[in-house]
Design a protein around this motif. Sequence first.
Motif, PDB file in Angstrom:
ATOM      1  N   THR A  64       0.813  -1.307  -0.131  1.00 22.59           N
ATOM      2  CA  THR A  64       0.027   0.096  -0.160  1.00 22.59           C
ATOM      3  C   THR A  64       0.979   1.282  -0.053  1.00 22.59           C
ATOM      4  O   THR A  64       0.315   2.171  -0.785  1.00 22.59           O
ATOM      5  CB  THR A  64      -0.885  -0.092   1.037  1.00 22.59           C
ATOM      6  N   TYR A  65       2.003   1.055   0.597  1.00 27.17           N
ATOM      7  CA  TYR A  65       3.092   2.452   0.574  1.00 27.17           C
ATOM      8  C   TYR A  65       3.417   2.678  -0.708  1.00 27.17           C
ATOM      9  O   TYR A  65       3.369   3.811  -1.173  1.00 27.17           O
ATOM     10  CB  TYR A  65       4.241   1.982   1.572  1.00 27.17           C
ATOM     11  N   GLY A  66       3.849   1.750  -1.671  1.00 26.53           N
ATOM     12  CA  GLY A  66       4.408   1.982  -2.901  1.00 26.53           C
ATOM     13  C   GLY A  66       3.086   2.421  -3.967  1.00 26.53           C
ATOM     14  O   GLY A  66       3.278   3.262  -4.655  1.00 26.53           O
ATOM     15  N   GLY A  67       2.026   1.623  -3.459  1.00 24.27           N
ATOM     16  CA  GLY A  67       0.683   1.975  -4.489  1.00 24.27           C
ATOM     17  C   GLY A  67       0.155   2.980  -4.354  1.00 24.27           C
ATOM     18  O   GLY A  67      -0.709   3.765  -5.348  1.00 24.27           O
ATOM     19  N   PHE A  68       0.034   3.851  -3.198  1.00 25.66           N
ATOM     20  CA  PHE A  68      -0.487   5.130  -3.013  1.00 25.66           C
ATOM     21  C   PHE A  68       0.321   6.167  -3.058  1.00 25.66           C
ATOM     22  O   PHE A  68      -0.154   7.294  -2.724  1.00 25.66           O
ATOM     23  CB  PHE A  68      -1.392   5.053  -1.612  1.00 25.66           C
ATOM     24  N   LEU A  69       1.712   6.200  -3.189  1.00 25.27           N
ATOM     25  CA  LEU A  69       2.490   7.153  -3.290  1.00 25.27           C
ATOM     26  C   LEU A  69       2.107   8.278  -4.493  1.00 25.27           C
ATOM     27  O   LEU A  69       2.163   9.428  -3.901  1.00 25.27           O
ATOM     28  CB  LEU A  69       4.003   6.907  -3.495  1.00 25.27           C
ATOM     29  N   THR A  92      -6.847   3.807 -11.759  1.00 23.31           N
ATOM     30  CA  THR A  92      -6.207   2.983 -12.862  1.00 23.31           C
ATOM     31  C   THR A  92      -4.740   2.995 -12.092  1.00 23.31           C
ATOM     32  O   THR A  92      -3.837   1.980 -12.103  1.00 23.31           O
ATOM     33  CB  THR A  92      -6.187   3.383 -14.069  1.00 23.31           C
ATOM     34  N   VAL A  93      -4.225   4.203 -11.803  1.00 22.09           N
ATOM     35  CA  VAL A  93      -2.627   4.224 -11.511  1.00 22.09           C
ATOM     36  C   VAL A  93      -2.480   3.531 -10.263  1.00 22.09           C
ATOM     37  O   VAL A  93      -1.687   2.674 -10.067  1.00 22.09           O
ATOM     38  CB  VAL A  93      -1.887   5.374 -11.583  1.00 22.09           C
ATOM     39  N   THR A  94      -3.345   3.896  -9.107  1.00 21.41           N
ATOM     40  CA  THR A  94      -3.340   3.118  -7.837  1.00 21.41           C
ATOM     41  C   THR A  94      -3.364   1.681  -8.010  1.00 21.41           C
ATOM     42  O   THR A  94      -2.588   0.704  -7.274  1.00 21.41           O
ATOM     43  CB  THR A  94      -4.176   3.682  -6.782  1.00 21.41           C
ATOM     44  N   GLY A  95      -4.432   1.340  -8.844  1.00 15.88           N
ATOM     45  CA  GLY A  95      -4.532  -0.166  -8.911  1.00 15.88           C
ATOM     46  C   GLY A  95      -3.507  -1.024  -9.607  1.00 15.88           C
ATOM     47  O   GLY A  95      -3.182  -2.032  -9.237  1.00 15.88           O
ATOM     48  N   GLY A  96      -2.996  -0.225 -10.763  1.00 14.26           N
ATOM     49  CA  GLY A  96      -1.945  -0.857 -11.460  1.00 14.26           C
ATOM     50  C   GLY A  96      -0.581  -0.991 -10.312  1.00 14.26           C
ATOM     51  O   GLY A  96      -0.044  -2.224 -10.593  1.00 14.26           O
ATOM     52  N   LEU A  97      -0.432   0.087  -9.677  1.00 16.14           N
ATOM     53  CA  LEU A  97       0.827  -0.100  -8.640  1.00 16.14           C
ATOM     54  C   LEU A  97       0.522  -1.277  -7.804  1.00 16.14           C
ATOM     55  O   LEU A  97       1.478  -1.768  -7.279  1.00 16.14           O
ATOM     56  CB  LEU A  97       1.052   1.240  -8.177  1.00 16.14           C
ATOM     57  N   LEU A  98      -0.690  -1.048  -7.324  1.00 18.84           N
ATOM     58  CA  LEU A  98      -0.865  -2.149  -6.218  1.00 18.84           C
ATOM     59  C   LEU A  98      -0.658  -3.562  -6.926  1.00 18.84           C
ATOM     60  O   LEU A  98       0.072  -4.538  -6.127  1.00 18.84           O
ATOM     61  CB  LEU A  98      -2.208  -2.043  -5.605  1.00 18.84           C
ATOM     62  N   LEU A  99      -1.233  -3.626  -8.104  1.00 26.97           N
ATOM     63  CA  LEU A  99      -1.053  -5.126  -8.584  1.00 26.97           C
ATOM     64  C   LEU A  99       0.347  -5.499  -8.993  1.00 26.97           C
ATOM     65  O   LEU A  99       0.916  -6.565  -8.613  1.00 26.97           O
ATOM     66  CB  LEU A  99      -2.003  -5.116  -9.814  1.00 26.97           C
ATOM     67  N   LEU A 100       1.054  -4.443  -9.254  1.00 26.49           N
ATOM     68  CA  LEU A 100       2.590  -4.758  -9.587  1.00 26.49           C
ATOM     69  C   LEU A 100       3.084  -5.090  -8.286  1.00 26.49           C
ATOM     70  O   LEU A 100       3.932  -5.909  -8.315  1.00 26.49           O
ATOM     71  CB  LEU A 100       3.303  -3.274 -10.113  1.00 26.49           C
ATOM     72  N   GLY A 101       2.748  -4.219  -7.327  1.00 31.40           N
ATOM     73  CA  GLY A 101       3.287  -4.719  -5.800  1.00 31.40           C
ATOM     74  C   GLY A 101       3.101  -6.110  -5.610  1.00 31.40           C
ATOM     75  O   GLY A 101       4.134  -6.796  -4.952  1.00 31.40           O
ATOM     76  N   TYR A 102       1.868  -6.490  -5.898  1.00 33.32           N
ATOM     77  CA  TYR A 102       1.468  -7.875  -5.530  1.00 33.32           C
ATOM     78  C   TYR A 102       2.203  -8.900  -6.261  1.00 33.32           C
ATOM     79  O   TYR A 102       2.507  -9.939  -5.773  1.00 33.32           O
ATOM     80  CB  TYR A 102      -0.149  -7.775  -5.543  1.00 33.32           C
ATOM     81  N   ALA A 103       2.214  -8.615  -7.698  1.00 34.61           N
ATOM     82  CA  ALA A 103       2.788  -9.538  -8.464  1.00 34.61           C
ATOM     83  C   ALA A 103       4.418  -9.678  -8.189  1.00 34.61           C
ATOM     84  O   ALA A 103       5.074 -10.846  -8.122  1.00 34.61           O
ATOM     85  CB  ALA A 103       2.874  -8.984  -9.840  1.00 34.61           C
ATOM     86  N   ILE A 104       5.001  -8.645  -7.597  1.00 39.73           N
ATOM     87  CA  ILE A 104       6.390  -8.717  -7.256  1.00 39.73           C
ATOM     88  C   ILE A 104       6.618  -9.701  -6.142  1.00 39.73           C
ATOM     89  O   ILE A 104       7.240 -10.274  -5.763  1.00 39.73           O
ATOM     90  CB  ILE A 104       6.916  -7.251  -7.040  1.00 39.73           C
ATOM     91  N   THR A 105       5.598  -9.231  -5.041  1.00 38.59           N
ATOM     92  CA  THR A 105       5.654  -9.805  -3.658  1.00 38.59           C
ATOM     93  C   THR A 105       5.222 -11.471  -3.850  1.00 38.59           C
ATOM     94  O   THR A 105       6.164 -12.202  -3.288  1.00 38.59           O
ATOM     95  CB  THR A 105       4.735  -9.184  -2.639  1.00 38.59           C
TER      96      THR A 105
END
Length: 493
Positions: A65-70, A213-226
């Motif tokens: 959430t930190y990275g996704g909402f920055l 879209t940008v927050t969802g995309g970044l959250l999904l990117l963080g999830y994919a990496i994690t």
Amino acid sequence: MNEMAPGRESAERDHPRVALLATSISYVLVILDTSIVNVALPSIQRDLHMTTLDLPWVPGAYFLTYGGFLLLGGRAADLLGRRRIFLIGTALFGLASLLCGLANSGWLLLLARGMQGIGAALTLPSAISIITTTFAEGPERNKALSIFSATGASGFSLGLVIGGVLTTFINWHWVFFVNIPFVLLVLLLARVVINESQLMADARSYDIAGAVTVTGGLLLLGYAITQANQSGATPGKTTGLLVLVLFILTVFIIIERRSRAPLIPLRIFRSRTTDAAVLASLTLLGPFFGFLFIAALYLQNVLHYSPVLASLALLPGSATTVLVSRFVAPRLVNRLGARLSAGLGLLLLASGIALFAQIGPGSDYVGVILPPMVLVMGLGIGIGYPALAIAAVSGIANSEQGLAAGLQGTSLQAGGGLWLAITAAVVTMSTASALGSAKNTIPSVVAQLSGFHVGLLVAAAGAVVGAAIALVGIKVTVPSNGSKKSRGGTLPF
């Protein structure tokens, strides 16, 4: 646009040092909570009956959430007021810390950790934009950002040590409760010494589609990496998630091009210096986190240090980071410029990581382990982090300082997660390969060291790539007289 004139804003002009103190304390708390739970994880698992697969999400929910909402936090600071968003983010962080400490189940702890991440994402960009609009561009701002970076850097090692002490002598709940008095202090100081920025004229227009879209995309990117390192992950699942991320972010760009009040005005990417600083930031925290991941495993699994002793072993490097960020980095940037300083910091980071590859089954701490730690933390991060932070906001209008800071912060977090996942995967595969090729005839420690060596080289290579990006792309130099120059072209702002 109803924007205040560049320079210091009224309240901060009267109390700039107190404003810097308040924002720096908030940054310490944000960074501290990236590391303070690490030593407490076994106790949390026992008390809350969490499975081994669920446990990584205690730190993971915060990072995600930190990275996704920055980005959203940075733009909100520009549109709705830096002071307002700073106070909201800090208060949310404090409330979430209280909920984490009171959590009596795993799902409640994960939910509260996610709230902490959102609070941190709102706090950090607004804190940076408060500093950059409080202090004039040049040596004054460089010094302030270096102090800010130095205090933040201390938070990571403080988290390691405080987490171990509180968990050992009280209980794990206090690794979260410890935030609360400092949050109250920051809220008090911010309300007294930080004046609200004037709102932009179009602040009533919100790019909801872009934000989603940008927050969802970044959250999904963080999830994919994690999840890439979890036991249930498969190459097909990870690839599918990354393709979906690419699709969502492409939709976001289309929305931004057509929006009358975009969340991220694409004109900000006209600055080659900001672009290069954002790209180079992808390779700063990632190799550093990869190094720390390997160092922690090496110290505990090979040299058999206790968790507290391992965290104390990292302290000299972190202490050097604070000193270098505070006293050396601003002078370097003033004398050499952001381009050479950032490149130097990343090259020192790469050199320290490569030097750490000398580790063996019984390495001497003072002769083999300590020097690369000082190079990586003290010089690499101590110089590279503030130099890139300065470059990212150089030449950017006051109305978009929060956005530029959010972009760089997102890049740092995304790069940290990506390179850490890559480094962990390389270590795992290389260790398994060493065991397999020898048909289990070599000791597991030797196989582990083989994996560590390969992982360290991969991390070092990432820092070298970042140095090349910084040296080629960053054009702004800030001479000691405080004037702003641009080599190789003019900035659009």
